[in-house]
Structures are given as C-alpha cells and as structure tokens.
Design a protein around this motif. Structure first.
Motif, PDB file in Angstrom:
ATOM      1  N   ASP A 292     -21.685 -13.323  38.442  1.00 25.91           N
ATOM      2  CA  ASP A 292     -20.778 -12.555  39.305  1.00 25.91           C
ATOM      3  C   ASP A 292     -20.051 -11.449  38.549  1.00 25.91           C
ATOM      4  O   ASP A 292     -19.970 -10.322  39.028  1.00 25.91           O
ATOM      5  N   ASP A 293     -19.528 -11.772  37.348  1.00 23.92           N
ATOM      6  CA  ASP A 293     -18.781 -10.758  36.589  1.00 23.92           C
ATOM      7  C   ASP A 293     -19.709  -9.633  36.104  1.00 23.92           C
ATOM      8  O   ASP A 293     -19.320  -8.468  36.080  1.00 23.92           O
ATOM      9  N   GLU A 294     -20.950  -9.957  35.761  1.00 25.51           N
ATOM     10  CA  GLU A 294     -21.909  -8.932  35.368  1.00 25.51           C
ATOM     11  C   GLU A 294     -22.269  -8.058  36.562  1.00 25.51           C
ATOM     12  O   GLU A 294     -22.392  -6.835  36.433  1.00 25.51           O
ATOM     13  N   TYR A 295     -22.417  -8.681  37.711  1.00 26.95           N
ATOM     14  CA  TYR A 295     -22.814  -7.946  38.916  1.00 26.95           C
ATOM     15  C   TYR A 295     -21.754  -6.926  39.321  1.00 26.95           C
ATOM     16  O   TYR A 295     -22.085  -5.828  39.765  1.00 26.95           O
ATOM     17  N   VAL A 296     -20.495  -7.270  39.139  1.00 30.32           N
ATOM     18  CA  VAL A 296     -19.406  -6.326  39.442  1.00 30.32           C
ATOM     19  C   VAL A 296     -19.560  -5.075  38.581  1.00 30.32           C
ATOM     20  O   VAL A 296     -19.446  -3.945  39.077  1.00 30.32           O
ATOM     21  N   LEU A 297     -19.852  -5.273  37.293  1.00 31.47           N
ATOM     22  CA  LEU A 297     -20.033  -4.131  36.390  1.00 31.47           C
ATOM     23  C   LEU A 297     -21.256  -3.307  36.773  1.00 31.47           C
ATOM     24  O   LEU A 297     -21.232  -2.068  36.758  1.00 31.47           O
ATOM     25  N   ILE A 298     -22.329  -3.997  37.128  1.00 36.05           N
ATOM     26  CA  ILE A 298     -23.552  -3.310  37.531  1.00 36.05           C
ATOM     27  C   ILE A 298     -23.298  -2.444  38.766  1.00 36.05           C
ATOM     28  O   ILE A 298     -23.724  -1.289  38.843  1.00 36.05           O
ATOM     29  N   LYS A 299     -22.593  -3.000  39.751  1.00 40.94           N
ATOM     30  CA  LYS A 299     -22.291  -2.258  40.984  1.00 40.94           C
ATOM     31  C   LYS A 299     -21.444  -1.023  40.673  1.00 40.94           C
ATOM     32  O   LYS A 299     -21.671   0.052  41.245  1.00 40.94           O
TER      33      LYS A 299
ATOM     34  N   PHE B  69     -21.321   0.662  37.813  1.00 38.57           N
ATOM     35  CA  PHE B  69     -22.154   1.644  37.125  1.00 38.57           C
ATOM     36  C   PHE B  69     -23.110   2.309  38.110  1.00 38.57           C
ATOM     37  O   PHE B  69     -23.387   3.505  38.015  1.00 38.57           O
ATOM     38  N   MET B  70     -23.590   1.545  39.071  1.00 40.86           N
ATOM     39  CA  MET B  70     -24.492   2.087  40.087  1.00 40.86           C
ATOM     40  C   MET B  70     -23.792   3.203  40.870  1.00 40.86           C
ATOM     41  O   MET B  70     -24.405   4.229  41.184  1.00 40.86           O
ATOM     42  N   LYS B  71     -22.522   3.027  41.170  1.00 38.31           N
ATOM     43  CA  LYS B  71     -21.762   4.064  41.873  1.00 38.31           C
ATOM     44  C   LYS B  71     -21.694   5.340  41.046  1.00 38.31           C
ATOM     45  O   LYS B  71     -21.841   6.449  41.575  1.00 38.31           O
TER      46      LYS B  71
ATOM     47  N   PRO C 172     -25.324  11.455  38.088  1.00 43.17           N
ATOM     48  CA  PRO C 172     -26.397  10.952  37.219  1.00 43.17           C
ATOM     49  C   PRO C 172     -26.341  11.501  35.793  1.00 43.17           C
ATOM     50  O   PRO C 172     -26.663  10.789  34.847  1.00 43.17           O
ATOM     51  N   LYS C 173     -25.921  12.739  35.643  1.00 44.37           N
ATOM     52  CA  LYS C 173     -25.836  13.328  34.295  1.00 44.37           C
ATOM     53  C   LYS C 173     -24.815  12.579  33.441  1.00 44.37           C
ATOM     54  O   LYS C 173     -25.051  12.324  32.258  1.00 44.37           O
ATOM     55  N   LEU C 174     -23.684  12.200  34.019  1.00 41.64           N
ATOM     56  CA  LEU C 174     -22.668  11.445  33.297  1.00 41.64           C
ATOM     57  C   LEU C 174     -23.216  10.083  32.873  1.00 41.64           C
ATOM     58  O   LEU C 174     -23.004   9.646  31.736  1.00 41.64           O
ATOM     59  N   ALA C 175     -23.945   9.432  33.753  1.00 39.73           N
ATOM     60  CA  ALA C 175     -24.534   8.132  33.441  1.00 39.73           C
ATOM     61  C   ALA C 175     -25.561   8.258  32.318  1.00 39.73           C
ATOM     62  O   ALA C 175     -25.585   7.427  31.395  1.00 39.73           O
ATOM     63  N   GLU C 176     -26.413   9.284  32.374  1.00 40.12           N
ATOM     64  CA  GLU C 176     -27.401   9.512  31.321  1.00 40.12           C
ATOM     65  C   GLU C 176     -26.723   9.745  29.967  1.00 40.12           C
ATOM     66  O   GLU C 176     -27.145   9.213  28.952  1.00 40.12           O
ATOM     67  N   GLU C 177     -25.667  10.549  30.002  1.00 42.33           N
ATOM     68  CA  GLU C 177     -24.931  10.840  28.768  1.00 42.33           C
ATOM     69  C   GLU C 177     -24.297   9.571  28.209  1.00 42.33           C
ATOM     70  O   GLU C 177     -24.332   9.337  27.005  1.00 42.33           O
ATOM     71  N   PHE C 178     -23.744   8.755  29.080  1.00 40.43           N
ATOM     72  CA  PHE C 178     -23.127   7.495  28.665  1.00 40.43           C
ATOM     73  C   PHE C 178     -24.153   6.605  27.976  1.00 40.43           C
ATOM     74  O   PHE C 178     -23.907   6.033  26.926  1.00 40.43           O
ATOM     75  N   ILE C 179     -25.329   6.476  28.580  1.00 36.84           N
ATOM     76  CA  ILE C 179     -26.385   5.633  28.016  1.00 36.84           C
ATOM     77  C   ILE C 179     -26.863   6.186  26.674  1.00 36.84           C
ATOM     78  O   ILE C 179     -27.046   5.447  25.709  1.00 36.84           O
ATOM     79  N   LYS C 180     -27.033   7.513  26.623  1.00 30.50           N
ATOM     80  CA  LYS C 180     -27.481   8.158  25.397  1.00 30.50           C
ATOM     81  C   LYS C 180     -26.511   7.905  24.250  1.00 30.50           C
ATOM     82  O   LYS C 180     -26.925   7.654  23.128  1.00 30.50           O
ATOM     83  N   ASN C 181     -25.220   7.968  24.543  1.00 28.25           N
ATOM     84  CA  ASN C 181     -24.189   7.827  23.506  1.00 28.25           C
ATOM     85  C   ASN C 181     -23.846   6.375  23.188  1.00 28.25           C
ATOM     86  O   ASN C 181     -23.130   6.112  22.223  1.00 28.25           O
ATOM     87  N   ASN C 182     -24.340   5.432  23.983  1.00 29.82           N
ATOM     88  CA  ASN C 182     -23.969   4.020  23.777  1.00 29.82           C
ATOM     89  C   ASN C 182     -25.186   3.113  23.652  1.00 29.82           C
ATOM     90  O   ASN C 182     -25.188   1.999  24.160  1.00 29.82           O
ATOM     91  N   LYS C 183     -26.218   3.581  22.958  1.00 34.39           N
ATOM     92  CA  LYS C 183     -27.412   2.751  22.751  1.00 34.39           C
ATOM     93  C   LYS C 183     -27.041   1.562  21.852  1.00 34.39           C
ATOM     94  O   LYS C 183     -26.269   1.693  20.937  1.00 34.39           O
TER      95      LYS C 183
END
Length: 62
Positions: free
Chosen positions: A33-40, A42-44, A50-61
């Motif tokens: 449940d706690d993981e799903y809240v975070l996933i939801k 991030f999905m928003k 999408p560019k912000l999400a891509e940048e976040f992933i790129k910078n936090n590998k």
C-alpha cells in the motif's frame, strides 16, 4: 411483425469510431500500500510533466 435483427437507424453512426485508439494500455504491478501511494504520485507527475519525470530518473539512477 418481425423480431430482432437490424433496424434502420439503430446502432452507432458510421464514422464515429477512431481508427487508432489513444487509450493507454492496462498494466499490472504488485506493490504494498505505501509503495502504491508513491507510484500513483509519480504517475501523476509523469502524466503532467514527462520531461520532469525523465530528468528525475536520469539524475537518480540507482
């Protein structure tokens, strides 16, 4: 008196369906449940910016 079958004017009008669906395909994930809240959350972000999400992933590998 006929029963069933096609009737004139019944059904969806011709040309009102899209040739290519723009609906997102369904996906399944398993998460607590706690993981799903975070996933939801991030999905928003992914859907709004999408560019912000891509940048976040790129910078936090990991």
């Amino acid at each position: 008196m006929g029963r069933g079958g096609k009737r004139e004017g019944a059904g969806r009008p011709v040309g009102t369906t899209k040739e290519i669906s723009t609906a997102r395909p369904g996906r399944n994930i398993r998460a607590y449940d706690d993981e799903y809240v975070l996933i939801k959350e991030f999905m928003k972000i992914v859907r709004k910016n999408p560019k912000l999400a891509e940048e976040f992933i790129k910078n936090n590998k990991m």
